[in-house]
Design an enzyme around this catalytic site. Structure first.
Site: not given
Lengths: 276, 309
Positions: B8, B35, B56, B81, B115, B165
Site C-alpha cells: 500500500r 491506511s 462509500e 466496504f 479487525d 495490508r
C-alpha cells in the site's frame, strides 16, 4: 432558446408531453406520471436555461442535466428530440430491443444523456462529482439534478447533500419534483420523509420553493440559482403527477401504466389543447 | 532473502508519481487515507484529494461524476466496504456507465487480521468479476502494484485493484504484464496463483522438487478479463491443476480458471477460503494457517493430484 417567453415555453412543453405519450405508445407500460410532473422543469432547462449545443453533445462547456429519477427519462428524451439531438420520430422506438432510448437513461446510448440512472438516489452524487470536476478545470458550467420526492428516502441523497454543502459547490442545483406521490400511492399516507425545504436548509443548502408548472416561477428560480455563492441550491418544485393528462393526474397506477388506444388519443388531444 | 515492501505504501507513492505526470488524476477516500495511503497524494496535491467522510456509496458515485467530467478518479477504502457497501453504485454509476473510475480496495483477505470478519474481504473478486466492463487486478508484489496502476491508467473504463495490508516480497518476473505469467516452469502440475499466494506457490515448488514433483507456477494478476487461451495453454501438458487465492473458493481465481478449462478439464484442486467468514487473530499468518492458505496446503494437493496423497 434564450427567450424568456412563457408562451414559447408552454408550446415547447406541449411538444415534450406529446413526446412522452408517443414514447409510451398503446398497450405498453410506461412511466407517465413522473415524466409529466417534471415535464415543465425539463422544458425550462433545455429551452430556456441551459447552455447546450445539440450538434455537439460533448461540448466541454455545456450545462449538464442529470435525471436522478431516471424513470422519468421520457421527458428528457422528448426534450432532447425537440432540441435536435435526434429526430422526434425516434421516440416511438423507446424500450424496443436494440433502441438507443432505453427504459432508464444510459449515457453511452443516447446523445445528450449525461449519466446512468434508474436505481434511485445516485444522481445527486454524480452531479456533485461533475461540479467538482468543473471547478478543478475552472469551467463555469452548471449541473442540474432532478430528484423525485419519494427518492429522498434514499440515504445516499443526504450523503450527497452533506458533501455538496461541505465542498460549497454553488454550481450544483438540485430540483425536487415534489409531486407528493410514490409508485404505490400518496406520500403523506405511505412514507413521508418530512419537510423537504427545511431538511435541505439544515444540510446547508440555499432553498427556493416554487410551483413547478408555472414557467414564470420556474425561470425566476433557475435565474436566482445563478446568484448563489458558496452554497448549493435546492429548488423544491410543487408538481402534479401525471400533469396534463386528466385521467392520469394523481393516479398512482399511471406511475408506470399502459394506455388504451382511446386513452392514448385522449391524452394527445388534451395536451394539444383541444377537447379539454 | 528477497526484498520485502509494503504494497500500500508502494501504491501511494506510485500514485503520486503518476499524478505528477497527469493532472486528470484525482483521489477520493472515506476516512481511511492513512491506511489506503491515498494520504500521500493529499499531502502533495490537496486540491486533487477529496475526503468524502465515511460514506462509500456517495463517494463512488461522486467519483463517477468526476470521471464523466474528464477526471481519472482513484477511489479508496477497504476492499470489503468499497465493493460491498457501494456495490450497487459501482454497478450502475461506474460499470454500466463505463465510467473511467479506478477502485482501489485495500486490506483485502485476512491482511486486516485483528479487525475480524467485518473488515476482511473474501468475496470482493467474485462480485467485481461478475460486473460487465470491470477489470479485476490482484498484484502479486509491490512491483506489480505499480504495474496495476499503469494498466488502470491505460484502460479507459472501470478497474478494480486489490491491495494487501501486509508486506510482500518482490518476486522475480521475466517480463512485465499482468496476464497469466509463467514464473517457474514444471512438467507435472500447474499452480495458478495471485496476490500474496504467488510467493507461497514458489516456495511449494522448491519443496515438491525435492520429492520429485515438478510444479509449474503461473501468476494470474489479471483475473478479469482472463486470458483464457493462456490458461488453457499452460494447463495443456500437465496432469493436474491447483489454484490458490486469498479469497473464497466461490467466484474468484479458482472459478475463473475452471471456467477457462471447462472444455479441456483436468483434475483440479481449489485452494481458498471454504465458504466461511474470517475472524480476528493476532497475525495475518495465523489466519492464513487457520484457513488452510499455506505452502504445505499447496504441497498436499500436489501430492494428492500425483497419486501420492
Amino acid at each position: 432558446m434564450e427567450k424568456r417567453d412563457v408562451k414559447y415555453l408552454e408550446a415547447k412543453a406541449r411538444l415534450v408531453r406529446e413526446g412522452i405519450i408517443r414514447a409510451i405508445g398503446v398497450n405498453q407500460r410506461g412511466h407517465l406520471g413522473g415524466s409529466m410532473s417534471c415535464a415543465d422543469l425539463v422544458t425550462a432547462l433545455y429551452f430556456y436555461k441551459m447552455r447546450h449545443w445539440p450538434e455537439d453533445p460533448e461540448h466541454a462547456d455545456r450545462d449538464r442535466l442529470i435525471l436522478s429519477k431516471g424513470h422519468s427519462v421520457l421527458a428528457q428524451y422528448a426534450a432532447l428530440a425537440h432540441c435536435g439531438y435526434f429526430p422526434p420520430a425516434a421516440l416511438e422506438t423507446t424500450k424496443q430491443l436494440g433502441s438507443f432510448l432505453q427504459g432508464h437513461p444510459e449515457r453511452d446510448r443516447t446523445p445528450g444523456v449525461e449519466a446512468n440512472t434508474g436505481s434511485l438516489g445516485q444522481g445527486l452524487s454524480i452531479g456533485l462529482g461533475l461540479a467538482l470536476a468543473g471547478r478543478l478545470d475552472r469551467r463555469d458550467y452548471r449541473v442540474y439534478v432532478i430528484l423525485g420526492d419519494a427518492e429522498l428516502a434514499e440515504g445516499q441523497v443526504w450523503e450527497a447533500a452533506t458533501a455538496a454543502a461541505f465542498y460549497k459547490t454553488d454550481r450544483l442545483i438540485a430540483i425536487v419534483d415534489h409531486n407528493k406521490m410514490q409508485a404505490t400511492g400518496r406520500i403523506p399516507e405511505l412514507y413521508d420523509v418530512g419537510p423537504i425545504a427545511e431538511k435541505f436548509r439544515a444540510f446547508g443548502w440555499r432553498v427556493l420553493e416554487i410551483d413547478g408548472h408555472d414557467f414564470a416561477a420556474i425561470v425566476d428560480a433557475l435565474d436566482a440559482a445563478d446568484q448563489s455563492t458558496g452554497q448549493p441550491v435546492a429548488i423544491i418544485a410543487h408538481t402534479v403527477k401525471g400533469k396534463g393528462v386528466s385521467f392520469a393526474e394523481n393516479v398512482a397506477s399511471f406511475h408506470n401504466g399502459a394506455l388504451t388506444e382511446e386513452q392514448y388519443q385522449q391524452a394527445l388531444r388534451e395536451i394539444a389543447g383541444d377537447g379539454v | 532473502m528477497r526484498k520485502l515492501a509494503c504494497p500500500r505504501e508502494a501504491y501511494g507513492r506510485y500514485l503520486v508519481k503518476r499524478a505528477a505526470e497527469d493532472e486528470r488524476i484525482v483521489a477520493l477516500d472515506a476516512d481511511l487515507s492513512g491506511s489506503t495511503m491515498s494520504c500521500l497524494l493529499r499531502e502533495q496535491y490537496p486540491e486533487r484529494h477529496f475526503e468524502m467522510g465515511i460514506g462509500e456509496q456517495n463517494m463512488v458515485a461522486v467519483a463517477a461524476g468526476l470521471a464523466l467530467g474528464g477526471k481519472i478518479p482513484f477511489v479508496h477504502s477497504f476492499a470489503v466496504f468499497l465493493t460491498g457497501r457501494a456495490f450497487e453504485q459501482v454497478r450502475q454509476s461506474v460499470a454500466l456507465a463505463k465510467a473511467n473510475v479506478k477502485l482501489v480496495g485495500s486490506s483485502y483477505g485476512f491482511s486486516d487480521f485483528g479487525d475480524g470478519a467485518t473488515h476482511q474481504a473474501l468475496e470482493d473478486v467474485a462480485i467485481m468479476r461478475a460486473l460487465p466492463n470491470m477489470t479485476v487486478l490482484v498484484p502479486m508484489d509491490p512491483g506489480e502494484v505499480e504495474e496495476a496502476v499503469d494498466l488502470a491508467l491505460e484502460i479507459r473504463g472501470p478497474v478494480y485493484i486489490r491491495i494487501s495490508r501486509s508486506p510482500m516480497e518482490y518476486l522475480p518476473k521475466e517480463e512485465p504484464g499482468l496476464g497469466p505469467a509463467l514464473l517457474q516452469d514444471g512438467k507435472d502440475l500447474v499452480v495458478f496463483a495471485n496476490g500474496l499466494m504467488t510467493s507461497l506457490a514458489l516456495e511449494a515448488r522448491e519443496i515438491l522438487a525435492q520429492e520429485g514433483i515438478s510444479l509449474r507456477v503461473v501468476n494470474v494478476s489479471c483475473v478479469k478479463p482472463l486470458a483464457k487461451d493462456g490458461i488453457q495453454r499452460l494447463a495443456a501438458d500437465v496432469k493436474g491443476v491447483i489454484t490458490v487465492e486469498e479469497h473464497s473458493v466461490i467466484g474468484g481465481l479458482g472459478s475463473a480458471v475452471l471456467e477457462a478449462l471447462a472444455l479441456t478439464p483436468k483434475p483440479t484442486c481449489l485452494i481458498g477460503v471454504e465458504d466461511a467468514f474470517g475472524q480476528s487473530a493476532q497475525s495475518h499468518g495465523e489466519l492464513l494457517a487457520h484457513y488452510g492458505l499455506t505452502t504445505e496446503a499447496i504441497c498436499e494437493r500436489a501430492r494428492f493430484l500425483m497419486g501420492r496423497g
